[in-house]
Every structure is written in C-alpha cells, then in structure tokens.
Write a protein that holds these residues in place. Structure first.
Motif, PDB file in Angstrom:
ATOM      1  N   ALA A  87       0.813  -1.224   0.000  1.00  0.00           N
ATOM      2  CA  ALA A  87       0.000   0.000   0.000  1.00  0.00           C
ATOM      3  C   ALA A  87       0.842   1.267   0.000  1.00  0.00           C
ATOM      4  CB  ALA A  87      -0.932  -0.006   1.215  1.00  0.00           C
ATOM      5  N   ASN A  88       0.304   2.264  -0.654  1.00  0.00           N
ATOM      6  CA  ASN A  88       0.827   3.626  -0.668  1.00  0.00           C
ATOM      7  C   ASN A  88      -0.211   4.372  -1.492  1.00  0.00           C
ATOM      8  OD1 ASN A  88       2.124   6.067  -1.125  1.00  0.00           O
ATOM      9  ND2 ASN A  88       4.119   5.138  -1.468  1.00  0.00           N
ATOM     10  N   GLN A  89      -0.809   5.412  -0.914  1.00  0.00           N
ATOM     11  CA  GLN A  89      -1.928   6.012  -1.654  1.00  0.00           C
ATOM     12  C   GLN A  89      -1.480   6.778  -2.884  1.00  0.00           C
ATOM     13  OE1 GLN A  89      -0.674   7.179   0.996  1.00  0.00           O
ATOM     14  NE2 GLN A  89      -1.155   9.296   1.423  1.00  0.00           N
ATOM     15  N   LEU A  93       3.460  -3.460   3.340  1.00  0.00           N
ATOM     16  CA  LEU A  93       4.713  -3.224   2.630  1.00  0.00           C
ATOM     17  C   LEU A  93       4.530  -1.947   1.822  1.00  0.00           C
ATOM     18  CD1 LEU A  93       7.522  -4.324   1.756  1.00  0.00           C
ATOM     19  CD2 LEU A  93       6.364  -5.479  -0.115  1.00  0.00           C
ATOM     20  N   ILE A  94       5.422  -0.979   2.032  1.00  0.00           N
ATOM     21  CA  ILE A  94       5.247   0.326   1.391  1.00  0.00           C
ATOM     22  C   ILE A  94       6.323   0.542   0.318  1.00  0.00           C
ATOM     23  CG2 ILE A  94       5.038   2.823   1.821  1.00  0.00           C
ATOM     24  CD1 ILE A  94       4.611   2.098   4.813  1.00  0.00           C
ATOM     25  N   ILE A 151       0.901   7.128   7.161  1.00  0.00           N
ATOM     26  CA  ILE A 151       1.262   6.699   8.512  1.00  0.00           C
ATOM     27  C   ILE A 151       0.135   6.994   9.501  1.00  0.00           C
ATOM     28  CG2 ILE A 151       2.845   7.223  10.435  1.00  0.00           C
ATOM     29  CD1 ILE A 151       4.940   7.567   8.030  1.00  0.00           C
ATOM     30  N   SER A 152      -0.505   8.149   9.345  1.00  0.00           N
ATOM     31  CA  SER A 152      -1.592   8.450  10.290  1.00  0.00           C
ATOM     32  C   SER A 152      -2.792   7.537  10.016  1.00  0.00           C
ATOM     33  CB  SER A 152      -1.955   9.935  10.291  1.00  0.00           C
ATOM     34  OG  SER A 152      -2.787  10.221   9.217  1.00  0.00           O
ATOM     35  N   THR A 153      -3.005   7.160   8.736  1.00  0.00           N
ATOM     36  CA  THR A 153      -4.061   6.185   8.440  1.00  0.00           C
ATOM     37  C   THR A 153      -3.747   4.850   9.119  1.00  0.00           C
ATOM     38  OG1 THR A 153      -4.391   7.209   6.300  1.00  0.00           O
ATOM     39  CG2 THR A 153      -5.330   5.029   6.569  1.00  0.00           C
ATOM     40  N   LYS A 195      15.569   7.592   8.231  1.00  0.00           N
ATOM     41  CA  LYS A 195      15.487   8.245   9.539  1.00  0.00           C
ATOM     42  C   LYS A 195      14.178   7.862  10.220  1.00  0.00           C
ATOM     43  CE  LYS A 195      17.751  12.481   9.490  1.00  0.00           C
ATOM     44  NZ  LYS A 195      17.612  13.869   9.087  1.00  0.00           N
ATOM     45  N   TYR A 196      13.118   7.786   9.430  1.00  0.00           N
ATOM     46  CA  TYR A 196      11.811   7.497  10.017  1.00  0.00           C
ATOM     47  C   TYR A 196      11.592   6.005  10.228  1.00  0.00           C
ATOM     48  CZ  TYR A 196       6.955   7.622  11.175  1.00  0.00           C
ATOM     49  OH  TYR A 196       5.771   7.466  11.842  1.00  0.00           O
TER      50      TYR A 196
END
Ligand code: ADP
Ligand code: MG
Length: 355
Positions: free
Chosen positions: A84-86, A220-221, A237-239, A277-278
């Motif tokens: 997923a990745n919008q 998996l992004i 990420i907030s989703t 980093k994230y």
C-alpha cells in the motif's frame, strides 16, 4: 516440482565434511544436475538440499533434483501483507506481482489479491479482466467464496483477480455490515492454504484500501525516490495508526522498499536518508532499479522472473523475495540462551547456600 529457476541455493555438506568449492551460494538457472562429489552424499542422505535457510527435500531422477513442495511437509504461515501507498505509480502493483512470483519461486505457497479496480496485477499474471466472472468484488460483496474465485496460474502463484465491477464496490460497501472487514472475513477460510497472501491496494485511502489494511498482518510500502515521495507518507502513517487503533491492532509495518531506484542522484540519496530516519531497519536493503524489462513484463502477462529470468529486474525482485522470507522466518530457538541458563543454574547450585 523442480527447484525453481532463479532460486538461490547452497549445497549442504554432509555432517563433518569440509565445505568444498561447490558449497558456495548459487543462483539456479535451469534444472539442476548434480555432479560428484555431491551425488553420492545426497543419495546417502535421502537428498537434503539447502535453499538458503529453507531445507528442501526431494528425489533425484535422471540427474535432475525434484523438490517436494515445502507446504506438503509444513503448516502454512498464512501471513497477509498489503502492498500500500496512496500515491499512484510508485510500483505497488509491480512489486506485488513480482515479489509474489519470486516468493513462490522460493517454494512458498503464495496468493495475490487484486484489490485495485484497474486490475493491473490480474493482467500482470496473464489473466484477462474480461474473463473474470468471480473475483475480489464478489468476495467483498459476499456473492462468492474466495476459494471459488481464486485462479491458478502458470507462475506458481494463485490470483484472486479483479474486474471492472470492483470500481463500484467502494460505494456498495458503505451500506453493508462490517464494511471495513469484509475482505478479512472473505480471506479467512483460505488463509491457511498459503504461506503468504499479498494484497495489491489501489492508489487511495478509500474503503477498498481500508479493507486491505484491516485484512492484513502487515503493510509493505513501495516508495519511488522522487521529489514528491515523502508527500503523502505522513498521511499514510496516520491512516495506519487509525486502522491500528480502531480496527486492526495487530497491523505492523512489513517494510519499505525503494522502487525505480537510481542511486547516483542526489535527490534519491536525500529521499533515502529521510525515509531511513523514520523507518529505520524496516527499510529493505534490496532496492529495485528502473529497467525497461520490468515495465514491459506486464504486457506479456508474465512476472519478471519468467519474462527475463536472468536480467537485473529479476535479480532485484528475487533478492527482495529472499530478504522478505528471511525476515519472516520463524525465530530459531536460541540454544545459547538455554545454555547460559543452565550455566547459571549450575553456578547457583555450586554457590554455598547461606543457612
Ligand atoms: P502503482 O501500482 O503504485 O500505481 P505500478 O506498479 O503500476 O504503480 O507502476 C507504475 C508504472 O511504473 C508502471 O508503468 C510500471 O510498469 C512502471 N514501473 C514500476 N516499477 C518499475 C521499474 N522498476 N522499472 C521500470 N518501470 C517501472
Ligand atoms: Mg497499482
């Protein structure tokens, strides 16, 4: 089944024997014929073959090693991974199709669920959308059991295909009970038939994607290293956080994979640095290069490891599959821990007890 073309393997020396030249890790191109000194060893051992960390057993016939399907010997894992990745065009479908095919080539039982109305992973596996009478839509709406809608392919992977009716599903789902968990319920009866189920999500955060996120164990992004790559990532990420809180507390991040990667550009390196980093060690070591062959393969209805088995793209997705399966292997029992506990017990037994 023959050991899959493209699979990475290493020969296991018999216990006590010194590893010889041929013990190195190799990538298989074509059926494998054994030569001395391995033949006698393998015959004597009932043919144990080490495919990376996966021990595969089988029989030798006329110089070719026939592998038993691991699923015949082990219980399937049944892990569901949503890709997923919008953002559109970042390589979700390409990754879902090729990673699933390469994981299957490593001997795992794999299903890919096409949750995108565009149906690109359906056609990527050589299935014409027009031929799909039962697919993801029918499973979501409750008109067909997943088992009846799943199609076998020539690429070792099964496909739950999509058709154009899926485009209307977003609206239809709104009025149905348990609208966000319908895919999860639909997949439950067949989950244990597979080691891994990949869901190719559409490029949005709508009810279809929500069904994907509620059904899966991890996400998996795929990220394309371009200027706008990070835009929208915070939304994703907030989703994920919301889904975890409200619907699926087990939802984990499987990993982040860089697609269409061109390492030499400053911009690419900047994006990689920010993402690392994230996401830290969730970022896959394997990166997928931009190659013409990867973009051509879907028009021939073949995953890259069949379309161009010896090319760069195939190699990259095979490496990604190996990294994926390695990260998912069940944790080995840790003998050193047991040993240290024993040592401690022994030590405390020797310590004179105070009265
Ligand atoms: P998404 O599913 O995220 O919308 P796709 O997987 O459909 O993205 O990829 C978008 C486009 O980029 C497609 O035309 C695809 O063929 C192409 N593409 C994806 N990955 C690669 C790659 N590694 N090399 C070349 N083209 C690629
Ligand atoms: Mg897509």
């Amino acid at each position: 089944m023959l050991l899959a073309e493209g699979a990475v393997f290493s020969l296991e020396p018999p216990r006590g024997a010194r590893p010889q030249g041929a013990h190195k890790e190799k990538r298989l191109c074509g059926p494998l014929a054994f030569t001395a000194p391995f033949t006698p060893i393998l015959r004597a051992k009932g043919l144990t073959f080490c495919c990376e960390w996966i021990i595969i057993e089988g029989v030798m016939k006329e110089g070719v090693f026939h592998v038993e399907h691991p699923a015949e010997r082990e219980d399937s894992v049944g892990k569901i991974v949503a890709v997923a990745n919008q953002k559109g065009g970042v390589g979700k479908t390409t990754t879902a199709v090729n990673l699933s095919a390469c994981v299957a080539a490593l001997g795992k039982k794999v299903l890919i669920v096409d949750l995108d109305p565009q149906g690109n992973s359906t056609t990527g596996y050589g299935i014409s959308k027009r031929s799909v009478e039962m697919g993801t839509y029918e499973v979501l709406i409750g008109e067909a059991p997943a088992r009846d809608a799943i199609r076998k392919t020539n690429f070792r992977t099964d496909v739950l295909p999509s058709n154009t009716r899926l485009a209307g599903a977003g609206l239809e789902l709104i009025d149905l009970p348990g609208r966000e968990s319908r895919l999860r319920k639909g997949l439950a009866p067949i989950q244990q038939d597979y080691d891994y189920i990949f869901i190719d999500c559409p490029p949005s955060l709508d009810l279809l994607t929500l069904n994907g996120l509620c059904a899966c164990d991890s996400v998996l992004i795929p990220i394309q290293c371009e200027y706008y790559a990070l835009e929208g990532l915070s939304e994703l990420i907030s989703t994920l956080k919301t889904v975890r809180r409200k619907y699926n507390s087990y939802l984990d991040i499987e990993g982040v994979v860089f697609t269409m990667y061109a390492g030499r550009y400053n911009l690419t390196l900047q994006v990689v640095e920010q993402v690392q980093k994230y996401f830290g060690d969730k970022v896959y070591q394997t990166t997928i290069p931009r190659t013409i062959r990867i973009s051509e393969a879907p028009s021939y209805g073949q995953p890259i490891n069949y379309y161009e088995p010896k090319g760069k793209g195939s190699e990259a997705y095979m490496d990604l599959a190996i990294e994926f399966v390695k990260r998912n292997r069940p944790r080995d029992p840790q003998p050193h821990r047991r040993r240290s506990r024993t040592a401690k017990t022994e030590a405390s037994a020797k310590t004179p007890q105070k009265a």
